[in-house]
Design a protein around this motif. Structure first.
Motif, PDB file in Angstrom:
ATOM      1  N   MET A  19       0.825  -1.205   0.000  1.00 18.59           N
ATOM      2  CA  MET A  19       0.000   0.000   0.000  1.00 18.59           C
ATOM      3  C   MET A  19       0.862   1.260   0.000  1.00 18.59           C
ATOM      4  SD  MET A  19      -3.128  -0.953  -0.289  1.00 18.59           S
ATOM      5  CE  MET A  19      -2.359  -2.054  -1.469  1.00 18.59           C
ATOM      6  N   GLY A  20       2.041   1.180   0.608  1.00 18.87           N
ATOM      7  CA  GLY A  20       2.962   2.304   0.614  1.00 18.87           C
ATOM      8  C   GLY A  20       3.517   2.636  -0.753  1.00 18.87           C
ATOM      9  N   SER A  21       3.386   1.714  -1.704  1.00 17.45           N
ATOM     10  CA  SER A  21       3.843   1.950  -3.069  1.00 17.45           C
ATOM     11  C   SER A  21       2.876   2.818  -3.865  1.00 17.45           C
ATOM     12  CB  SER A  21       4.038   0.621  -3.805  1.00 17.45           C
ATOM     13  OG  SER A  21       5.043  -0.131  -3.188  1.00 17.45           O
ATOM     14  N   PHE A  22       1.686   3.031  -3.305  1.00 14.18           N
ATOM     15  CA  PHE A  22       0.691   3.860  -3.978  1.00 14.18           C
ATOM     16  C   PHE A  22       0.857   5.297  -3.493  1.00 14.18           C
ATOM     17  CE2 PHE A  22      -3.649   5.647  -4.355  1.00 14.18           C
ATOM     18  CZ  PHE A  22      -3.804   5.507  -5.728  1.00 14.18           C
ATOM     19  N   ALA A  23       1.289   6.188  -4.384  1.00 19.98           N
ATOM     20  CA  ALA A  23       1.465   7.594  -4.011  1.00 19.98           C
ATOM     21  C   ALA A  23       0.116   8.209  -3.676  1.00 19.98           C
ATOM     22  CB  ALA A  23       2.126   8.355  -5.158  1.00 19.98           C
ATOM     23  N   ALA A  24       0.089   8.985  -2.606  1.00 23.60           N
ATOM     24  CA  ALA A  24      -1.163   9.590  -2.159  1.00 23.60           C
ATOM     25  C   ALA A  24      -0.938  11.036  -1.761  1.00 23.60           C
ATOM     26  CB  ALA A  24      -1.724   8.818  -0.965  1.00 23.60           C
ATOM     27  N   GLY A  25      -1.942  11.832  -1.996  1.00 19.77           N
ATOM     28  CA  GLY A  25      -1.929  13.191  -1.469  1.00 19.77           C
ATOM     29  C   GLY A  25      -2.038  13.124   0.041  1.00 19.77           C
ATOM     30  N   VAL A  26      -1.692  14.199   0.689  1.00 19.55           N
ATOM     31  CA  VAL A  26      -1.720  14.238   2.153  1.00 19.55           C
ATOM     32  C   VAL A  26      -2.735  15.288   2.588  1.00 19.55           C
ATOM     33  CG1 VAL A  26      -0.357  14.540   4.251  1.00 19.55           C
ATOM     34  CG2 VAL A  26       0.719  13.601   2.189  1.00 19.55           C
ATOM     35  N   THR A  27      -3.621  14.885   3.492  1.00 18.34           N
ATOM     36  CA  THR A  27      -4.634  15.802   3.998  1.00 18.34           C
ATOM     37  C   THR A  27      -4.563  15.868   5.520  1.00 18.34           C
ATOM     38  OG1 THR A  27      -6.423  14.197   4.329  1.00 18.34           O
ATOM     39  CG2 THR A  27      -6.169  15.098   2.102  1.00 18.34           C
ATOM     40  N   VAL A  28      -5.075  16.955   6.044  1.00 18.44           N
ATOM     41  CA  VAL A  28      -5.351  17.062   7.470  1.00 18.44           C
ATOM     42  C   VAL A  28      -6.850  17.309   7.569  1.00 18.44           C
ATOM     43  CG1 VAL A  28      -5.053  18.418   9.577  1.00 18.44           C
ATOM     44  CG2 VAL A  28      -3.062  17.851   8.167  1.00 18.44           C
ATOM     45  N   VAL A  29      -7.536  16.414   8.251  1.00 19.20           N
ATOM     46  CA  VAL A  29      -8.976  16.537   8.438  1.00 19.20           C
ATOM     47  C   VAL A  29      -9.211  17.218   9.777  1.00 19.20           C
ATOM     48  CG1 VAL A  29     -11.152  15.285   8.658  1.00 19.20           C
ATOM     49  CG2 VAL A  29      -9.433  14.519   7.014  1.00 19.20           C
ATOM     50  N   THR A  30     -10.012  18.278   9.756  1.00 19.66           N
ATOM     51  CA  THR A  30     -10.234  19.090  10.957  1.00 19.66           C
ATOM     52  C   THR A  30     -11.726  19.234  11.248  1.00 19.66           C
ATOM     53  OG1 THR A  30     -10.211  21.095   9.604  1.00 19.66           O
ATOM     54  CG2 THR A  30      -8.116  20.438  10.630  1.00 19.66           C
ATOM     55  N   GLN A  71     -19.398  13.318  16.225  1.00 20.39           N
ATOM     56  CA  GLN A  71     -20.261  14.169  17.047  1.00 20.39           C
ATOM     57  C   GLN A  71     -20.467  15.547  16.435  1.00 20.39           C
ATOM     58  OE1 GLN A  71     -18.618  13.989  21.004  1.00 20.39           O
ATOM     59  NE2 GLN A  71     -19.013  11.800  21.168  1.00 20.39           N
ATOM     60  N   ALA A  72     -19.418  16.111  15.839  1.00 17.90           N
ATOM     61  CA  ALA A  72     -19.520  17.444  15.244  1.00 17.90           C
ATOM     62  C   ALA A  72     -20.385  17.438  13.984  1.00 17.90           C
ATOM     63  CB  ALA A  72     -18.130  17.979  14.912  1.00 17.90           C
ATOM     64  N   ARG A  73     -20.338  16.328  13.228  1.00 20.58           N
ATOM     65  CA  ARG A  73     -21.118  16.136  12.001  1.00 20.58           C
ATOM     66  C   ARG A  73     -20.661  17.007  10.833  1.00 20.58           C
ATOM     67  NH1 ARG A  73     -23.589  11.538  12.365  1.00 20.58           N
ATOM     68  NH2 ARG A  73     -25.079  12.165  10.793  1.00 20.58           N
ATOM     69  N   THR A  74     -19.663  17.867  11.042  1.00 22.47           N
ATOM     70  CA  THR A  74     -19.077  18.636   9.950  1.00 22.47           C
ATOM     71  C   THR A  74     -17.560  18.557  10.079  1.00 22.47           C
ATOM     72  OG1 THR A  74     -19.094  20.721  11.172  1.00 22.47           O
ATOM     73  CG2 THR A  74     -21.003  20.256   9.791  1.00 22.47           C
ATOM     74  N   PHE A  75     -16.873  18.624   8.937  1.00 22.51           N
ATOM     75  CA  PHE A  75     -15.421  18.562   8.957  1.00 22.51           C
ATOM     76  C   PHE A  75     -14.865  19.209   7.699  1.00 22.51           C
ATOM     77  CE2 PHE A  75     -16.993  14.566   7.200  1.00 22.51           C
ATOM     78  CZ  PHE A  75     -16.217  14.366   6.057  1.00 22.51           C
ATOM     79  N   CYS A  76     -13.558  19.437   7.710  1.00 20.65           N
ATOM     80  CA  CYS A  76     -12.887  19.995   6.545  1.00 20.65           C
ATOM     81  C   CYS A  76     -11.702  19.101   6.182  1.00 20.65           C
ATOM     82  CB  CYS A  76     -12.393  21.413   6.836  1.00 20.65           C
ATOM     83  SG  CYS A  76     -11.614  22.189   5.395  1.00 20.65           S
ATOM     84  N   VAL A  77     -11.598  18.770   4.916  1.00 22.81           N
ATOM     85  CA  VAL A  77     -10.445  18.037   4.390  1.00 22.81           C
ATOM     86  C   VAL A  77      -9.511  19.093   3.797  1.00 22.81           C
ATOM     87  CG1 VAL A  77      -9.619  16.288   2.786  1.00 22.81           C
ATOM     88  CG2 VAL A  77     -11.873  16.020   3.867  1.00 22.81           C
ATOM     89  N   ASN A  78      -8.375  19.315   4.468  1.00 23.98           N
ATOM     90  CA  ASN A  78      -7.384  20.288   4.026  1.00 23.98           C
ATOM     91  C   ASN A  78      -6.306  19.542   3.246  1.00 23.98           C
ATOM     92  OD1 ASN A  78      -8.027  22.899   5.773  1.00 23.98           O
ATOM     93  ND2 ASN A  78      -8.315  21.109   7.095  1.00 23.98           N
ATOM     94  N   ILE A  79      -6.224  19.774   1.938  1.00 27.56           N
ATOM     95  CA  ILE A  79      -5.212  19.124   1.117  1.00 27.56           C
ATOM     96  C   ILE A  79      -3.934  19.949   1.232  1.00 27.56           C
ATOM     97  CG2 ILE A  79      -4.566  18.398  -1.215  1.00 27.56           C
ATOM     98  CD1 ILE A  79      -7.574  18.089  -1.816  1.00 27.56           C
ATOM     99  N   LEU A  80      -2.880  19.312   1.780  1.00 32.07           N
ATOM    100  CA  LEU A  80      -1.667  20.044   2.100  1.00 32.07           C
ATOM    101  C   LEU A  80      -0.837  20.389   0.876  1.00 32.07           C
ATOM    102  CD1 LEU A  80      -0.414  18.300   5.363  1.00 32.07           C
ATOM    103  CD2 LEU A  80      -2.074  20.151   5.081  1.00 32.07           C
ATOM    104  N   ALA A  81      -0.136  21.514   0.978  1.00 29.01           N
ATOM    105  CA  ALA A  81       0.794  21.964  -0.060  1.00 29.01           C
ATOM    106  C   ALA A  81       2.152  21.321   0.174  1.00 29.01           C
ATOM    107  CB  ALA A  81       0.905  23.488  -0.030  1.00 29.01           C
ATOM    108  N   HIS A  82       2.959  21.273  -0.888  1.00 28.31           N
ATOM    109  CA  HIS A  82       4.265  20.619  -0.854  1.00 28.31           C
ATOM    110  C   HIS A  82       5.123  21.068   0.328  1.00 28.31           C
ATOM    111  CE1 HIS A  82       7.900  18.732  -2.217  1.00 28.31           C
ATOM    112  NE2 HIS A  82       8.519  19.892  -2.158  1.00 28.31           N
ATOM    113  N   GLU A  83       5.056  22.323   0.686  1.00 28.53           N
ATOM    114  CA  GLU A  83       5.897  22.849   1.769  1.00 28.53           C
ATOM    115  C   GLU A  83       5.305  22.616   3.164  1.00 28.53           C
ATOM    116  OE1 GLU A  83       3.309  26.140   0.120  1.00 28.53           O
ATOM    117  OE2 GLU A  83       4.629  24.642  -0.764  1.00 28.53           O
ATOM    118  N   GLN A  84       4.223  21.862   3.282  1.00 24.88           N
ATOM    119  CA  GLN A  84       3.570  21.661   4.573  1.00 24.88           C
ATOM    120  C   GLN A  84       3.824  20.288   5.183  1.00 24.88           C
ATOM    121  OE1 GLN A  84      -0.438  23.002   3.238  1.00 24.88           O
ATOM    122  NE2 GLN A  84      -0.233  24.519   4.875  1.00 24.88           N
ATOM    123  N   GLY A  85       4.956  19.676   4.871  1.00 26.31           N
ATOM    124  CA  GLY A  85       5.299  18.379   5.454  1.00 26.31           C
ATOM    125  C   GLY A  85       5.357  18.417   6.969  1.00 26.31           C
TER     126      GLY A  85
END
Length: 164
Positions: A19-30, A71-85
Motif C-alpha cells: 500500500m505504501g507503493s501507492f502515491a497519495a496526497g496528504v490531507t489534514v482533516v479538521t 459528534q460534530a457532524r461537519t469537517f474539513c479536508v485540508n489538502i496540504l501543499a508541498h511545503e507543509q510536510g
C-alpha cells in the motif's frame, strides 16, 4: 478446491509495504467539537460522487478525531501543499494537543477549521459512516471548496514525501 489453490492473506508488513507503493496526497482533516479544534493527518481520502458531491476519508477506530467528527457532524479536508510536510507530521503525532498552535486557521461555513496555506479546503457535512475493519469510513457531502491553484500538493509514498 485444493488447499494449495486457496489465496493466502498477506502478512501485515507485506500489505503495508504494498500500500505504501501507492502515491497519495496528504490531507489534514479538521473539525470543531464543543469549542475545541481537532484534527489528524489522513492519506486515505478520495472523491466518491460528483452528483451529489461526496468524498470519503478513513480513520482508525481508536482515533480521538474520529469520535469528534462523528459528534460534530461537519469537517474539513485540508489538502496540504508541498511545503507543509511539517504540518502533516504534527497532525499525525498521536496525542499531540498543540497541533493548531503554529497554524493559522479560519472558520469554515459550519465552523470546521480551514488551515492556512493549503492547496484546497473541502468543507463537508457527515453524510454516512461505514465499517472499514480497523478503520471507519466517513462519507462527507461537500458544502464548499476553496482552492489555490498556485500551490503544488504534498505527495506521500514509501514512507516519505516526494520532492516537487
Amino acid at each position: 478446491m485444493s488447499a494449495a489453490a486457496q489465496p493466502q492473506t498477506p502478512e501485515p508488513a507485506d500489505f503495508r509495504r504494498a500500500m505504501g507503493s501507492f502515491a497519495a496526497g496528504v490531507t489534514v482533516v479538521t473539525a470543531c467539537h464543543d469549542g475545541r479544534l481537532v484534527g489528524t493527518t489522513v492519506s486515505a481520502f478520495s472523491s466518491v460522487s460528483m452528483d451529489p458531491p461526496l468524498v470519503m476519508i478513513c480513520l482508525k477506530r481508536d482515533s480521538r478525531t474520529l469520535a469528534a467528527l462523528n459528534q460534530a457532524r461537519t469537517f474539513c479536508v485540508n489538502i496540504l501543499a508541498h511545503e507543509q510536510g511539517d504540518l502533516a507530521y504534527r497532525f499525525a503525532k498521536s496525542g499531540a494537543d498543540d497541533r493548531f498552535a503554529l497554524t493559522a486557521v479560519e472558520a469554515g461555513v459550519r465552523g470546521a477549521p480551514l488551515l492556512a496555506g493549503c492547496v484546497t479546503a473541502i468543507e463537508c457535512e457527515l453524510h454516512a459512516a461505514h465499517d472499514g475493519g480497523d478503520h471507519e469510513i466517513l462519507v462527507g457531502r461537500v458544502l464548499r471548496v476553496v482552492t489555490d491553484e498556485t500551490k503544488t500538493p504534498l505527495v506521500y509514498v514509501r514512507g516519505g514525501f516526494l520532492n516537487a
